[in-house]
Design an enzyme around this catalytic site. Structure first.
Site, short mmCIF file in Angstrom:
data_model
loop_
_atom_site.label_atom_id
_atom_site.label_comp_id
_atom_site.label_asym_id
_atom_site.label_seq_id
_atom_site.Cartn_x
_atom_site.Cartn_y
_atom_site.Cartn_z
CD GLU A 69 -2.43 -1.22 2.51
OE1 GLU A 69 -3.44 -0.44 2.73
OE2 GLU A 69 -2.41 -2.12 3.25
NE ARG A 115 4.05 -8.00 11.34
CZ ARG A 115 3.60 -6.99 11.43
NH1 ARG A 115 2.37 -6.76 11.67
NH2 ARG A 115 4.27 -5.73 11.32
CE LYS A 169 2.72 0.33 4.89
NZ LYS A 169 2.69 0.73 3.53
#
Length: 556
Positions: free
Chosen positions: A37, A266, A276
């Site tokens: 994104e 992850r 983020k």
């Protein structure tokens, strides 16, 4: 499509799935994607995904798309798009064909939403956000149907068209999939698939005032691009059910070999934030100087600090790919860059806390040239010239008026060897009114140049130095962990775990050969650590060196 030699490629559960898919003929090629994104810079966690997706595509002679999942224009920026492209290429990868954007498919996504409405599988809901949460239920309490759930297909088609035309305010209504409000999986309780947003989009401009949600967009984008293996992290494990539900109910995606989602753990790295949103808070609140601050775990920050693409790829290789959540020691990342730099980084000398030495028996007008190796173990890298004269700088920590036998540096009345140069002996020193040593007076033995003095005298201590008249002033940025807690994401307040000493700035000197040091090129400053010229602030007129990683306890 040939597979990778199983004797040379790494093995993990994802590759095992791919091997089986190819062997059974479910797929004849491998096509992956990296779908960031564009709402921030990529970080070390994204590097793991990049290496996995692009690495698998390379190993199986397949393709990997770079696709921006750009469905949230309020938080996205074209600068993030550009930075992500640069990071992927810097890491050593190239995407297949043109860059993809989910926004390229907005027309099709709208059509698929209409298809779901026509199948009575989607409806326009006018519950506000608070009511939607209330109706959704909890993990222990099933949700209840929206009062708008049973609206007619005709009405929902008309309402959705009015949404598209901008006749409703933001938050006034949303298009929801009609699945199961009693599902044990929250993501299946009639999730929102379209919402009203009057926001300018960096790719589509002002064409749309309704935007699809990520979970609706992602699976369709994968299917449109013929992605064979959609790899994502474990937090999307439950969402796989929604991923499959959407494709199951659209006519265009009924092939047996359509895309499937697979989840892996992850990256969780000690002393590091991987959100983020939280990293953006650090930038917005001026805790750091930007996304590329050398203390940030972003790829841009690591690059600015002197980490190499090869070292990050090696790190991602070592941590592997599993379904098991764990915390990776930051020492593993440090080891990867240290090992590479120890083997390949050119050597240089820098004095971070300089104090002047005057060699009283050295000729006053003489400046000689001493040749030193660029790398002690790689002759092919050649030699570099070092100026030497009566006045030099050494590090203040390398001198003591008195010291025990374990101290192997310069002590008043005793000898030490200067790296690649002479043996000197301290005779006396000057101090300022606060007792700080300002000048050290020494003598030298002119027959001790190099590592093998002619008199056979053994001197245990070796220190680095820089000749005074040719020395170049330099700023040294000494970085430490940004956080004091091993898991800062778990802290009640980020401010409570910020390390006040994450950046210490020193003013010192470097040898003249570093006058034109190339940005991001890392050197081993002998006995100090690995440093690189800052890629934003360093210039010939103002040298700035960032600490990449310290040396080990024993000097490399």
């Amino acid at each position: 499509m040939s597979q990778v030699d199983t004797e040379v490629r790494p093995s993990n559960f994802i590759r095992n799935i791919i091997d089986e898919d190819l062997e059974t003929g479910k797929h004849t090629k491998v096509h992956t994607r990296f779908p960031p994104e564009p709402n921030g810079f990529l970080h070390i966690g994204h590097a793991k995904s990049i290496c996995l997706n692009f690495g698998i595509a390379q190993d199986y002679q397949g393709q990997c798309n770079l696709r921006f999942d750009d469905t949230n224009p309020e938080k996205e920026d074209i600068d993030y798009v550009h930075s992500i492209q640069e990071d992927v290429q810097w890491l050593g990868f190239q995407w297949a064909g043109e860059i993809c954007y989910s926004s390229n498919y907005f027309d099709k996504l709208h059509q698929y939403a209409v298809e779901l409405i026509n199948k009575n599988l989607a409806y326009v809901c006018f519950l506000n956000s608070e009511e939607t949460r209330e109706y959704r239920g909890t993990l222990k309490v099933p949700g209840k149907n929206s009062p708008y759930r049973d609206s007619s297909v005709v009405d929902n088609l008309a309402l959705f068209e009015r949404m598209r035309l901008g006749e409703f305010k933001e938050g006034e209504c949303a298009l929801r999939a009609k699945i199961d409000m009693a599902s044990p999986f929250m993501c299946m309780r009639d999730p929102i698939i379209y919402r009203v947003r009057f926001a300018h989009h960096h790719q589509t401009g002002d064409k749309w005032c309704i935007y699809p949600m990520y979970d609706f967009t992602h699976c369709i984008s994968d299917a449109i691009e013929n992605i064979t293996h959609s790899l994502c992290t474990l937090e999307f494990q439950d969402n796989r059910r929604l991923y499959d539900w959407v494709l199951d109910h659209l006519d265009d995606f009924q092939a047996d070999n359509r895309t499937r989602q697979y989840e892996f753990s992850r990256l969780n790295l000690e002393y590091t934030l991987m959100s983020k949103r939280k990293l953006n808070d650090l930038v917005v609140n001026n805790v750091v100087t930007g996304w590329d601050d050398a203390r940030m775990p972003t790829i841009a920050g690591l690059r600015r600090r002197g980490y190499t693409a090869a070292s990050i790829r090696e790190f991602c290789k070592r941590i592997g790919v599993t379904k098991q959540e764990n915390m990776i020691e930051v020492a593993m990342l440090d080891a990867c860059i240290r090992e590479e730099l120890n083997e390949h980084a050119p050597r240089a000398m820098a004095v971070i806390n300089p104090v002047k030495i005057i060699i009283e028996n050295y000729p006053e007008a003489k400046i000689e040239e001493i040749m030193a190796p660029v790398h002690p173990n790689i002759e092919e890298m050649g030699k570099r010239p070092l100026a030497f004269s009566r006045e030099i700088f050494i590090d203040a920590d390398d001198f003591r008026e008195e010291a025990n036998k374990k101290y192997k540096r310069l002590v008043q009345g005793k000898e030490v060897r200067l790296r690649n140069a002479y043996v000197i002996k301290s005779e006396r020193c000057d101090k300022d009114y606060e007792g700080n040593i300002t000048t050290i007076y020494c003598t030298y033995d002119d027959e001790t140049l190099g590592k093998n003095p002619s008199d056979g005298r053994k001197v245990k201590g070796v220190i680095h130095w820089v000749e005074a008249s040719t020395a170049k002033n330099a700023e040294f940025r000494l970085f430490d962990r940004l956080f004091t807690d091993v898991n800062p994401a778990a802290a009640d307040s980020i401010e409570d775990v910020l390390n006040p000493n994450s950046l210490v700035i020193k003013q010192g000197v470097v040898e003249a050969n570093l006058m034109h040091a190339k940005a991001e090129k890392t050197y081993q400053f002998e006995r100090e650590g690995y440093f690189c010229a800052d890629n934003k602030d360093s210039s010939c007129d103002h040298l700035v060196f960032n600490l990449t990683v310290p040396l080990r306890d024993t000097f490399a």
